[in-house]
Design a protein around this motif. Structure first.
Motif, mmCIF file in Angstrom:
data_model
loop_
_atom_site.group_PDB
_atom_site.id
_atom_site.type_symbol
_atom_site.label_atom_id
_atom_site.label_comp_id
_atom_site.label_asym_id
_atom_site.label_seq_id
_atom_site.Cartn_x
_atom_site.Cartn_y
_atom_site.Cartn_z
ATOM 1 N N ARG A 26 0.828 -1.208 0.000
ATOM 2 C CA ARG A 26 0.000 0.000 0.000
ATOM 3 C C ARG A 26 0.866 1.263 0.000
ATOM 4 N NH1 ARG A 26 -5.670 -1.308 -0.407
ATOM 5 N NH2 ARG A 26 -5.437 -3.537 -0.773
ATOM 6 N N LEU A 27 1.985 1.206 0.706
ATOM 7 C CA LEU A 27 2.879 2.360 0.753
ATOM 8 C C LEU A 27 3.491 2.634 -0.612
ATOM 9 C CD1 LEU A 27 4.450 4.562 2.190
ATOM 10 C CD2 LEU A 27 5.995 2.805 3.093
ATOM 11 N N ALA A 28 3.977 1.603 -1.287
ATOM 12 C CA ALA A 28 4.538 1.795 -2.626
ATOM 13 C C ALA A 28 3.474 2.334 -3.575
ATOM 14 C CB ALA A 28 5.107 0.481 -3.150
ATOM 15 N N ALA A 29 2.256 1.815 -3.472
ATOM 16 C CA ALA A 29 1.168 2.299 -4.321
ATOM 17 C C ALA A 29 0.843 3.761 -4.026
ATOM 18 C CB ALA A 29 -0.076 1.433 -4.122
ATOM 19 N N LEU A 36 1.495 10.618 -9.608
ATOM 20 C CA LEU A 36 0.486 10.917 -10.617
ATOM 21 C C LEU A 36 -0.233 12.227 -10.327
ATOM 22 C CD1 LEU A 36 -1.185 7.447 -11.316
ATOM 23 C CD2 LEU A 36 0.342 8.740 -12.812
ATOM 24 N N HIS A 37 -0.398 12.541 -9.060
ATOM 25 C CA HIS A 37 -1.094 13.765 -8.678
ATOM 26 C C HIS A 37 -0.173 14.995 -8.668
ATOM 27 C CE1 HIS A 37 -4.278 11.008 -7.396
ATOM 28 N NE2 HIS A 37 -5.075 12.054 -7.312
ATOM 29 N N PHE A 67 9.083 9.172 -6.736
ATOM 30 C CA PHE A 67 7.896 8.438 -6.301
ATOM 31 C C PHE A 67 7.406 7.493 -7.394
ATOM 32 C CE2 PHE A 67 6.207 11.932 -3.186
ATOM 33 C CZ PHE A 67 7.316 11.748 -2.395
ATOM 34 N N SER A 68 7.533 7.917 -8.640
ATOM 35 C CA SER A 68 7.009 7.149 -9.771
ATOM 36 C C SER A 68 7.756 5.849 -10.012
ATOM 37 C CB SER A 68 7.055 8.001 -11.041
ATOM 38 O OG SER A 68 8.399 8.364 -11.352
ATOM 39 N N LEU A 69 8.919 5.671 -9.397
ATOM 40 C CA LEU A 69 9.720 4.469 -9.602
ATOM 41 C C LEU A 69 9.790 3.563 -8.379
ATOM 42 C CD1 LEU A 69 12.778 5.919 -11.581
ATOM 43 C CD2 LEU A 69 10.652 4.932 -12.484
ATOM 44 N N VAL A 70 9.231 3.991 -7.261
ATOM 45 C CA VAL A 70 9.361 3.222 -6.020
ATOM 46 C C VAL A 70 8.643 1.880 -6.138
ATOM 47 C CG1 VAL A 70 8.751 3.126 -3.574
ATOM 48 C CG2 VAL A 70 9.653 5.232 -4.544
ATOM 49 N N GLN A 71 9.346 0.840 -5.730
ATOM 50 C CA GLN A 71 8.788 -0.500 -5.615
ATOM 51 C C GLN A 71 8.832 -0.942 -4.158
ATOM 52 O OE1 GLN A 71 11.534 -2.429 -8.405
ATOM 53 N NE2 GLN A 71 9.865 -2.598 -9.890
ATOM 54 N N TRP A 192 -5.606 8.821 1.415
ATOM 55 C CA TRP A 192 -6.846 9.449 0.943
ATOM 56 C C TRP A 192 -7.065 10.807 1.610
ATOM 57 C CZ3 TRP A 192 -10.006 10.210 -2.715
ATOM 58 C CH2 TRP A 192 -11.196 10.914 -2.482
ATOM 59 N N TRP A 193 -6.808 10.908 2.899
ATOM 60 C CA TRP A 193 -7.018 12.190 3.574
ATOM 61 C C TRP A 193 -6.121 13.274 2.974
ATOM 62 C CZ3 TRP A 193 -11.432 11.511 4.939
ATOM 63 C CH2 TRP A 193 -11.879 10.525 5.822
ATOM 64 N N PHE A 194 -4.901 12.894 2.583
ATOM 65 C CA PHE A 194 -4.036 13.898 1.959
ATOM 66 C C PHE A 194 -4.620 14.351 0.627
ATOM 67 C CE2 PHE A 194 -0.677 15.899 -0.301
ATOM 68 C CZ PHE A 194 0.127 16.475 0.666
ATOM 69 N N ILE A 195 -5.035 13.411 -0.196
ATOM 70 C CA ILE A 195 -5.621 13.759 -1.495
ATOM 71 C C ILE A 195 -6.853 14.635 -1.297
ATOM 72 C CG2 ILE A 195 -6.789 12.821 -3.531
ATOM 73 C CD1 ILE A 195 -5.019 10.306 -3.195
#
Length: 254
Positions: A26-29, A36-37, A67-71, A192-195
């Motif tokens: 979930r953290l990587a996602a 993306l945001h 962030f876009s590359l984190v696994q 979600w709260w951050f978004i």
């Protein structure tokens, strides 16, 4: 055929190892979603989750990796002294000072998210909270702190404690002249709260630029907070986001 069933219940786990992997996935996602945001700003910004076994340690994104590359395999485990105890990458003082102080102060939370999103930064400079002017912003009604001071980058334990004190028992805090930070009982909820808070900041700035927003009265704002501001609702709102990012970027799970 892939399983397309949508489970609307938070998961339970048979082992610490299974729960740890879930939190890391979930953290990587969440980090990919932040990319993306457009919430990434150089090396500023970080999301963490408490380890389910070693509760004085937390998993966090490595400094310097987009962030876009984190696994999942890139995440690092940091102890209460700021030392990396698992992982091949590094952290630095700012994320350690912020996240360690929050986890010490709040035994109920399992994740924290902070980044320098543009609308959060803008609202933070005005000295005002997220106001109940939309249904969604009511999720933060009476449930946000405000750090009414700016003394530079958070780089030591004292500053981390001030931030944690400003957060209090809330799900979010606005850091004056800095940005937003949100927490939750899951990575899902904190993300979600951050978004949602960033979007609420954007709506508030747009509304005030156009005129005088009509504020939802306190009674209805409080009722709407009860309906939309719970940990479960935060978790639930992240589920379609998680399914979408994993379907499009399955490599994040590696």
């Amino acid at each position: 055929m892939a399983n397309r069933r949508i489970d609307l219940r938070p998961p339970t786990f048979d082992s610490v190892e299974a729960e740890r992997l879930h939190r890391k996935e979930r953290l990587a996602a969440a980090l990919r979603v932040f990319a993306l945001h457009g919430y990434e700003d150089g090396v500023a910004g970080h999301i963490s989750t408490r380890d389910p076994e070693h509760r004085d340690q937390f998993w966090i994104n490595p400094v310097g990796m987009p962030f876009s590359l984190v696994q999942v395999s890139d995440l690092i485990l940091v102890d209460d002294r700021g030392e990396v105890v698992s992982g091949d990458h590094q952290t630095h003082e700012a994320p350690f000072s912020i996240h360690s102080a929050i986890y010490r102060a709040r035994n109920d939370i399992q994740a924290a998210a902070h980044s320098h999103s543009i609308h959060g930064r803008a609202l933070s400079s005005l000295g005002e909270p997220v106001e109940p002017i939309t249904q969604d912003s009511c999720a933060f009604y009476g449930d946000q702190g405000y750090l009414d001071d700016y003394t530079g980058v958070v780089l030591d334990e004292a500053e981390g404690k001030r931030l944690a004190a400003a957060l209090g028992e809330a799900k979010a805090v606005i850091l004056r002249n800095h940005g937003l930070l949100t927490v939750g009982a899951s990575v899902d909820a904190a993300t979600w709260w951050f978004i949602s808070m960033e979007r609420s900041c954007q709506a508030q700035l747009l509304a005030k630029a156009a005129g005088e927003p009509i504020r939802i009265d306190d009674q209805n704002a409080a009722r709407t907070h009860q309906q939309l501001g719970s940990e479960y609702v935060g978790w639930l709102n992240f589920q379609p986001i998680y399914r979408d990012i994993v379907s499009r970027q399955p490599d994040l799970l590696e």
